[in-house]
Design a protein around this motif. Structure first.
Motif, short mmCIF file in Angstrom:
data_model
loop_
_atom_site.label_atom_id
_atom_site.label_comp_id
_atom_site.label_asym_id
_atom_site.label_seq_id
_atom_site.Cartn_x
_atom_site.Cartn_y
_atom_site.Cartn_z
N ASN A 130 -8.21 -22.51 8.18
CA ASN A 130 -7.10 -22.95 9.92
C ASN A 130 -5.73 -21.99 9.94
O ASN A 130 -4.86 -22.00 10.35
CB ASN A 130 -7.50 -24.41 10.22
N ILE A 131 -5.58 -21.05 8.81
CA ILE A 131 -4.53 -20.37 9.30
C ILE A 131 -4.99 -18.55 9.70
O ILE A 131 -5.92 -17.92 9.09
CB ILE A 131 -4.16 -20.18 7.72
N LYS A 132 -4.25 -18.82 10.73
CA LYS A 132 -4.37 -17.37 11.47
C LYS A 132 -3.74 -16.22 11.02
O LYS A 132 -2.14 -16.44 10.93
CB LYS A 132 -4.49 -17.38 12.42
N PRO A 133 -4.34 -14.87 11.25
CA PRO A 133 -3.35 -14.33 11.13
C PRO A 133 -2.74 -13.70 12.11
O PRO A 133 -2.96 -13.72 12.85
CB PRO A 133 -3.84 -13.23 10.61
N THR A 134 -1.65 -13.01 11.45
CA THR A 134 -0.41 -12.67 12.99
C THR A 134 -0.67 -11.27 12.98
O THR A 134 0.32 -10.57 13.95
CB THR A 134 0.92 -12.99 12.94
N GLY A 135 -1.28 -9.96 12.32
CA GLY A 135 -1.17 -9.41 12.65
C GLY A 135 -2.36 -8.32 11.61
O GLY A 135 -3.32 -9.04 10.99
N ALA A 136 -1.96 -7.29 11.17
CA ALA A 136 -3.26 -6.31 10.29
C ALA A 136 -3.37 -6.59 9.25
O ALA A 136 -2.52 -6.99 8.64
CB ALA A 136 -3.38 -5.04 10.46
N PRO A 137 -4.46 -6.40 8.85
CA PRO A 137 -4.21 -7.31 7.03
C PRO A 137 -3.72 -5.52 6.00
O PRO A 137 -3.60 -4.45 6.87
CB PRO A 137 -5.82 -6.89 6.55
N PHE A 138 -3.10 -6.19 4.90
CA PHE A 138 -1.82 -4.69 4.18
C PHE A 138 -1.97 -4.73 2.80
O PHE A 138 -2.79 -5.83 2.02
CB PHE A 138 -0.76 -4.71 4.78
N MET A 139 -2.07 -3.96 2.74
CA MET A 139 -2.64 -3.40 0.83
C MET A 139 -0.90 -2.59 0.36
O MET A 139 -0.46 -1.64 1.44
CB MET A 139 -3.12 -2.28 0.80
N ARG A 140 0.34 -3.49 -0.35
CA ARG A 140 1.17 -3.62 -0.93
C ARG A 140 0.59 -2.60 -2.67
O ARG A 140 0.40 -3.41 -2.90
CB ARG A 140 1.95 -4.94 -1.01
N TYR A 141 1.35 -1.81 -2.52
CA TYR A 141 1.52 -1.61 -3.74
C TYR A 141 2.88 -1.40 -4.49
O TYR A 141 4.21 -1.01 -4.29
CB TYR A 141 1.46 0.43 -3.94
N HIS A 142 2.44 -1.96 -5.77
CA HIS A 142 4.16 -2.62 -5.98
C HIS A 142 3.51 -1.25 -7.59
O HIS A 142 5.35 -0.84 -8.28
CB HIS A 142 3.90 -3.60 -7.43
N VAL A 143 3.27 -0.93 -7.63
CA VAL A 143 2.91 0.39 -8.99
C VAL A 143 1.59 0.87 -8.87
O VAL A 143 0.40 1.20 -8.69
CB VAL A 143 3.67 -0.70 -10.47
N ILE A 144 2.13 1.94 -8.40
CA ILE A 144 1.24 3.02 -8.84
C ILE A 144 0.31 4.38 -9.24
O ILE A 144 1.71 4.49 -10.33
CB ILE A 144 0.89 4.25 -7.09
N ASN A 145 -1.02 4.32 -9.72
CA ASN A 145 -1.09 5.12 -11.20
C ASN A 145 -2.16 6.04 -11.15
O ASN A 145 -2.85 5.00 -11.07
CB ASN A 145 -0.56 4.26 -12.49
N MET A 146 -2.44 6.95 -10.68
CA MET A 146 -3.93 7.32 -10.29
C MET A 146 -4.28 8.08 -11.59
O MET A 146 -5.59 8.62 -11.03
CB MET A 146 -3.46 9.04 -9.14
N GLU A 147 -4.12 7.63 -12.70
CA GLU A 147 -4.57 8.67 -13.78
C GLU A 147 -5.92 7.41 -14.22
O GLU A 147 -6.04 6.21 -14.31
CB GLU A 147 -4.14 8.31 -15.06
N PRO A 192 -0.29 -11.22 7.13
CA PRO A 192 1.15 -11.52 7.67
C PRO A 192 0.88 -12.76 8.32
O PRO A 192 -0.56 -12.76 9.26
CB PRO A 192 1.33 -10.90 8.91
N VAL A 193 1.59 -14.05 8.45
CA VAL A 193 1.53 -15.31 9.01
C VAL A 193 2.38 -15.72 9.64
O VAL A 193 3.72 -15.30 9.25
CB VAL A 193 0.79 -15.79 7.65
#
Length: 149
Positions: A29-46, A58-59
Motif C-alpha cells: 500500500n505504498i503509492k509512488p509520488t512520481g514517474a518510474p526511474f532508471m538509475r545507471y550506476h555503471v554503463i557498458n554497451m559492449e 520515488p515515494v
C-alpha cells in the motif's frame, strides 16, 4: 531493484523490473509520488559486459526493503538534464545532453570503473508510458546526470 544485465537484454529488463517494483509497492500500500526511474550506476554497451542499473519509483517516505527491493536516495548536487520524446531515442537524447555539457566545459561526476563507466548519479525518469498513450513515439523521458563540483 538493482541488477546487472548485458546491454542486449536491457530493453526487456526495464518493463519487467518496473512491473515487479510496482507490484511490490502495491502489496505494501505504498503509492509512488512520481514517474518510474532508471538509475545507471555503471554503463557498458559492449555486448558481453554487464551494465549496473536500478529501477524504482520515488515515494514520500523511506521504506524498508526485503533483499530484492531496497530504498535509496539520489545524491544531492547539480544536474544537467533534458527531456526527449520517443522511447527509441534514448541514445540520441543522452548524446545530446553529453554533447551539450562538453560544449559548455561541464564535467560529469563520473569515472572509469573496472566494468565500464560509473556515475555518481545518472537517472532517466519515464514521464510517460503505455498507460498514457500506446504509441511509444510520444513518450517523454527526462535524463539527468550529476555534474562534478
Amino acid at each position: 531493484i538493482r541488477t546487472q544485465t548485458p546491454s542486449h537484454t536491457f530493453p526487456q529488463i526495464i518493463p519487467q523490473l518496473i512491473g515487479e517494483t510496482e507490484a511490490w509497492l502495491r502489496e505494501r500500500n505504498i503509492k509512488p509520488t512520481g514517474a518510474p526511474f532508471m538509475r545507471y550506476h555503471v554503463i557498458n554497451m559492449e555486448a558481453d559486459k554487464n551494465m549496473d542499473v536500478e529501477i524504482g519509483f520515488p515515494v514520500a517516505n523511506a521504506v524498508s526493503g526485503d533483499g530484492r527491493v531496497s530504498a535509496g536516495v539520489f545524491p544531492a548536487g547539480r544536474y544537467g538534464s533534458l527531456i526527449y520524446t520517443d522511447v527509441t531515442k534514448g541514445i540520441e537524447g543522452n548524446s545530446v545532453l553529453i554533447g551539450w555539457a562538453k560544449n559548455q566545459g561541464i564535467e560529469w561526476d563520473a569515472w572509469d570503473a573496472e566494468n565500464g563507466h560509473a556515475f555518481a548519479s545518472r537517472v532517466e525518469f519515464f514521464l510517460d508510458g503505455p498507460d498514457d498513450d500506446p504509441d511509444p513515439t510520444t513518450w517523454r523521458t527526462e535524463v539527468a546526470i550529476m555534474i562534478a563540483d
